[in-house]
Write a protein that holds these residues in place. Structure first.
Motif, short mmCIF file in Angstrom:
data_model
loop_
_atom_site.label_atom_id
_atom_site.label_comp_id
_atom_site.label_asym_id
_atom_site.label_seq_id
_atom_site.Cartn_x
_atom_site.Cartn_y
_atom_site.Cartn_z
N ALA A 1 -22.24 -38.69 7.35
CA ALA A 1 -21.27 -39.01 6.31
C ALA A 1 -21.44 -40.47 5.87
CB ALA A 1 -19.85 -38.79 6.82
N VAL A 2 -21.40 -40.70 4.56
CA VAL A 2 -21.53 -42.06 4.04
C VAL A 2 -20.16 -42.70 3.96
CG1 VAL A 2 -22.31 -43.49 2.12
CG2 VAL A 2 -23.51 -41.36 2.64
N GLN A 3 -20.03 -43.87 4.56
CA GLN A 3 -18.75 -44.59 4.48
C GLN A 3 -18.99 -45.96 3.86
OE1 GLN A 3 -17.80 -44.54 8.58
NE2 GLN A 3 -17.15 -42.40 8.55
N ALA A 4 -18.13 -46.33 2.91
CA ALA A 4 -18.20 -47.68 2.35
C ALA A 4 -17.71 -48.65 3.40
CB ALA A 4 -17.34 -47.77 1.09
N THR A 5 -18.42 -49.78 3.56
CA THR A 5 -18.03 -50.75 4.59
C THR A 5 -16.97 -51.70 4.06
OG1 THR A 5 -19.75 -52.26 3.85
CG2 THR A 5 -20.31 -50.77 5.66
N GLY A 6 -16.79 -51.73 2.71
CA GLY A 6 -15.85 -52.67 2.11
C GLY A 6 -16.58 -53.84 1.48
N LYS A 7 -17.86 -54.03 1.87
CA LYS A 7 -18.68 -55.06 1.22
C LYS A 7 -19.21 -54.52 -0.10
CE LYS A 7 -20.13 -57.79 5.12
NZ LYS A 7 -21.20 -58.11 6.03
N GLU B 1 -18.22 -45.49 -6.81
CA GLU B 1 -17.51 -44.40 -6.12
C GLU B 1 -18.37 -43.83 -4.98
OE1 GLU B 1 -17.53 -39.87 -7.94
OE2 GLU B 1 -16.87 -41.55 -9.16
N GLN B 2 -17.73 -43.10 -4.12
CA GLN B 2 -18.39 -42.63 -2.91
C GLN B 2 -19.59 -41.73 -3.24
OE1 GLN B 2 -17.67 -44.28 -0.71
NE2 GLN B 2 -18.48 -43.38 1.15
N ILE B 3 -20.70 -41.97 -2.58
CA ILE B 3 -21.89 -41.16 -2.81
C ILE B 3 -22.15 -40.31 -1.58
CG2 ILE B 3 -22.88 -42.83 -4.39
CD1 ILE B 3 -24.67 -43.74 -2.10
N ASN B 4 -22.94 -39.27 -1.77
CA ASN B 4 -23.23 -38.42 -0.61
C ASN B 4 -24.50 -38.89 0.11
OD1 ASN B 4 -25.57 -37.09 -1.66
ND2 ASN B 4 -24.24 -35.83 -2.95
N PRO B 5 -24.73 -38.41 1.34
CA PRO B 5 -25.85 -38.93 2.13
C PRO B 5 -27.21 -38.77 1.43
CG PRO B 5 -24.38 -37.66 3.52
CD PRO B 5 -23.90 -37.48 2.11
N ALA B 6 -27.41 -37.66 0.71
CA ALA B 6 -28.70 -37.45 0.05
C ALA B 6 -28.90 -38.49 -1.04
CB ALA B 6 -28.76 -36.05 -0.55
N ALA C 1 -25.72 -53.09 3.58
CA ALA C 1 -24.46 -53.68 4.03
C ALA C 1 -23.25 -52.98 3.41
CB ALA C 1 -24.42 -55.18 3.72
N ALA C 2 -23.47 -52.37 2.24
CA ALA C 2 -22.33 -51.78 1.51
C ALA C 2 -21.92 -50.41 2.07
CB ALA C 2 -22.66 -51.67 0.03
N TYR C 3 -22.84 -49.74 2.76
CA TYR C 3 -22.55 -48.40 3.28
C TYR C 3 -23.03 -48.25 4.72
CZ TYR C 3 -22.13 -47.28 -1.68
OH TYR C 3 -21.76 -47.27 -3.00
N THR C 4 -22.36 -47.38 5.44
CA THR C 4 -22.93 -46.94 6.72
C THR C 4 -22.97 -45.42 6.70
OG1 THR C 4 -20.70 -47.15 7.62
CG2 THR C 4 -22.32 -48.79 8.33
N VAL C 5 -24.04 -44.89 7.26
CA VAL C 5 -24.12 -43.44 7.39
C VAL C 5 -23.92 -43.12 8.87
CG1 VAL C 5 -25.47 -41.37 6.93
CG2 VAL C 5 -25.87 -43.44 5.59
#
Lengths: 249, 249
Positions: free
Chosen positions: B76-82, B2-7, B68-72
């Motif tokens: 804000a952390v976004q899942a890349t879909g990988k 599940e989505q995590i926060n930047p920290a 590869a799984a996230y971009t900040v």
């Protein structure tokens, strides 16, 4: 290659990564342990490590090519249009298969003339075996594949005859403590190598599709780990025992 | 996941980087110091370094996969879909856990037949433990996870029995100066290894969400550093003391 599902994609991916780790660690192990064996046996360990090192390089390329050929986004595998390059395997084998036979000959410590003549003969046969397999591998016509398969089997069978005929007298001259291990190394060669011509034949027998492709990639990876990394460890064990039998490093 | 926060994202990111640095430096330390110990103990250090080397490779891959799984972007952390590939851990353990037990056996310098039989037995149990854990790890059904967890605990408990039963007589035969350290190495194994089945159980106990995922990644990283790098240093210290007790390198 036909479309594969995400579980198949990941399984192959993880097997390639496993093979990279196995080849890298075998290389480090074999090269670091050169000092554990008598000077005569060090080239055998150097070459055993070279084989896994060359395989490490090619599996890094194969891994990259696999990554580039597909993308997995939100649980779906999509072909990118880039071809998965299987030719890396043949380039690898062309270099490593002759070296594998030379490892075995070197660790047996034959006379210099025997070492040279057997290395040249078996090395040439091994290279010929790989070269004759390739035109079949890149063909999708069954009769062309069978032709090159049959041609490639000639040097393969010749190598078997050499291993079990020509090397048997040399085996009897080995110290008692390693005869079993040398015999095991020969069998490891025969059994792991036999895997390759069988895999080659699978598509000609009608076994195709994503499941077959997945099985082939995993099968080749396991066969390579056994034929190169496990075989290298057996060569190391033979070298250590012969060093002891001959009175220390 | 599940989505995590930047920290949380950055904490895990930095822990992976810390683990890469720790594994890389342990590898260099263990391999460079081979010459500091008697010839007999060098394979133990070679293998200790292999374990951290294999872990280094896998943490580099884990780090890549995390990136590869996230971009900040803009905080804000976004899942890349990988998908973040956790399978690297299991591939790593499959290779390193048997080797960790072999390190301990090698540094104890038992007879050759005992070394071989204990290495084969403990190594097989360790591989079995990892293989039985994996089908549970990739399942999100609690009863499936419990089943494989329980099956995996059988070889784990068997290993503990071997470490504290089978190896105790060998411990008594160790020189005075290292008995404490060897005992500590056993305890380090038991305590750091116990961490893994506990983490495995957390999601089945309802601990989920981004905080739990963050804790699991950090927990595994710490456990890996203790079980591999710190354990390797203890093996090195045992090898140095035994070299001294036996009269030098």
């Amino acid at each position: 290659m036909e479309q594969i599902n995400p579980a198949q994609y990941e399984l192959v991916y993880n097997f390639f990564s496993f093979t990279i780790a196995a080849m890298g660690s075998a290389t480090a192990f074999l090269w670091l342990n050169r000092s554990q064996v008598a000077s005569y046996y060090r080239p055998a360990l150097t070459i055993s490590g070279l084989v896994t090192f060359i395989a490490l390089y090619h599996y890094l390329r194969i891994f990259e090519s696999w990554e580039a050929a597909y993308t997995v986004v939100d649980g779906a595998v999509q072909a990118t249009g880039k071809k998965f390059n299987d030719a890396y395997r043949y380039v690898d084998w062309l270099l490593t298969v002759p070296l594998l036979l030379i490892e075995l000959i070197l660790v047996m410590r034959l006379s210099r003339s025997e070492t040279v003549s057997k290395s040249v003969r078996l090395g040439t046969l091994a290279a010929l075996m790989i070269l004759l397999g390739y035109p079949g591998e890149i063909s999708d016509q069954d009769n062309v594949r069978w032709l090159w398969w049959a041609l490639s089997m000639i040097p393969f069978l010749w190598i078997l005859v050499e291993l079990f005929g020509g090397l048997s007298s040399s085996l009897a001259a080995q110290p008692e403590s390693v005869r079993g291990l040398v015999n095991r190394a020969r069998w490891l060669t025969v059994l792991s190598w036999s895997f390759y011509p069988v895999v080659f034949v699978l598509p000609m027998l009608g076994l195709e599709g994503a499941a077959a492709d997945t099985a082939i990639q995993i099968g080749y990876s396991i066969a390579d780990v056994v034929a190169k990394a496990v075989f290298g460890i057996v060569i190391y064990m033979i070298a250590v025992r012969k060093t002891e039998a001959e009175g220390g490093a």
